[in-house]
Design a protein around this motif. Structure first.
Motif, PDB file in Angstrom:
ATOM      1  N   ALA A   1       3.344  -7.743  -3.302  1.00  0.00           N
ATOM      2  CA  ALA A   1       4.249  -7.643  -2.528  1.00  0.00           C
ATOM      3  C   ALA A   1       5.889  -8.033  -3.159  1.00  0.00           C
ATOM      4  N   GLY A   2       5.606  -8.723  -4.541  1.00  0.00           N
ATOM      5  CA  GLY A   2       6.956  -8.924  -5.100  1.00  0.00           C
ATOM      6  C   GLY A   2       7.490  -7.815  -5.754  1.00  0.00           C
TER       7      GLY A   2
ATOM      8  N   GLU B   1       0.818  -1.158   0.007  1.00  0.00           N
ATOM      9  CA  GLU B   1      -0.004  -0.016  -0.025  1.00  0.00           C
ATOM     10  C   GLU B   1       0.896   1.263   0.064  1.00  0.00           C
ATOM     11  N   GLY B   2       1.990   1.236   0.598  1.00  0.00           N
ATOM     12  CA  GLY B   2       2.874   2.071   0.504  1.00  0.00           C
ATOM     13  C   GLY B   2       3.474   2.779  -0.669  1.00  0.00           C
ATOM     14  N   LEU B   3       3.868   1.560  -1.420  1.00  0.00           N
ATOM     15  CA  LEU B   3       4.523   1.619  -2.609  1.00  0.00           C
ATOM     16  C   LEU B   3       3.286   2.079  -3.688  1.00  0.00           C
ATOM     17  N   THR B   4       2.046   1.709  -3.358  1.00  0.00           N
ATOM     18  CA  THR B   4       0.627   2.007  -4.311  1.00  0.00           C
ATOM     19  C   THR B   4       0.787   3.525  -4.073  1.00  0.00           C
TER      20      THR B   4
ATOM     21  N   VAL C   1      11.397  -3.285  -5.717  1.00  0.00           N
ATOM     22  CA  VAL C   1      11.898  -1.841  -5.353  1.00  0.00           C
ATOM     23  C   VAL C   1      12.474  -1.441  -4.310  1.00  0.00           C
ATOM     24  N   ARG C   2      12.386  -1.792  -3.152  1.00  0.00           N
ATOM     25  CA  ARG C   2      13.348  -1.805  -1.893  1.00  0.00           C
ATOM     26  C   ARG C   2      14.574  -2.383  -2.332  1.00  0.00           C
TER      27      ARG C   2
END
Length: 199
Positions: free
Chosen positions: A58-59, A35-38, A64-65
């Motif tokens: 999640a993948g 949700e944070g990436l979204t 990205v991390r």
């Protein structure tokens, strides 16, 4: 219209500063969950096509991390001989691993150059996915590659104000901190340090 180099610097820096000071002496991470990436992608229109409708999984979050860790390691190299961000100092990836990770991510989507030449501006080369399918990780990695290989890298600095962990682009010769509030914190800390020492 923002030029491609500025756009690359902007998105690469924005990715790096998803690790930031939390306001309480610690470090916050904006990318702890899909949700944070979204939310981050949606707040950056133009990052991917139809960013407003983007939903991370999640993948993608993990990828990205991992890319962000590589970008921050290479940012730390770019600011040498100055110290890296305090958030990175104890856990930097080795440069060879960071380079391999960044290049592998950038290669996820091959791109082709496309020339655009508006009537009222100079021609500009844009890169678009060769197969028409955008990949968030590849786009972010390609932006970081463009920034790190470009002239903007020379202006990259790590902010060393107390509790700050950001990287920033130096906008004028006397700029030492990422924001005026960081400059204020640094001056206050120096003042307290001077007055705390015995005479």
């Amino acid at each position: 219209m923002q030029d491609p180099t500025s756009r690359a610097a902007g998105i690469a820096l924005d990715l790096a500063v998803t690790i930031r000071h939390d306001g309480h002496g610690g470090v916050a991470d904006d990318l702890t969950c899909p949700e944070g990436l979204t939310a981050w992608v949606r707040a950056h229109p133009g990052t991917v096509p139809d960013a407003g409708a983007y939903t991370a999984d999640a993948g993608t979050l993990t990828a990205v991390r991992e890319l962000r860790a590589a970008v921050r390691a290479l940012f730390a190299r770019a600011v040498r001989p100055a110290a890296p961000s305090p958030a990175d100092a104890a856990r930097l990836l080795p440069v060879t691993e960071a380079l391999a990770r960044l290049n592998a991510a950038a290669a996820r989507t091959p791109t082709v150059p496309v020339l655009r030449w508006p009537d009222d501006a100079d021609p500009v080369v844009h890169h678009r996915p060769a197969d028409g399918q955008a990949d968030l990780i590849a786009l972010l990695a390609q932006a970081a590659v463009a920034f790190l290989a470009g002239p903007g890298r020379e202006r990259l600095r790590a902010c060393h104000a107390p509790r700050c962990v950001r990287y920033f682009l130096k906008e004028h010769p006397r700029q030492e901190w990422c924001t005026p509030s960081c400059g204020n914190r640094a001056r206050v800390a120096r003042h307290h340090e001077r007055h705390r020492r015995p005479a």
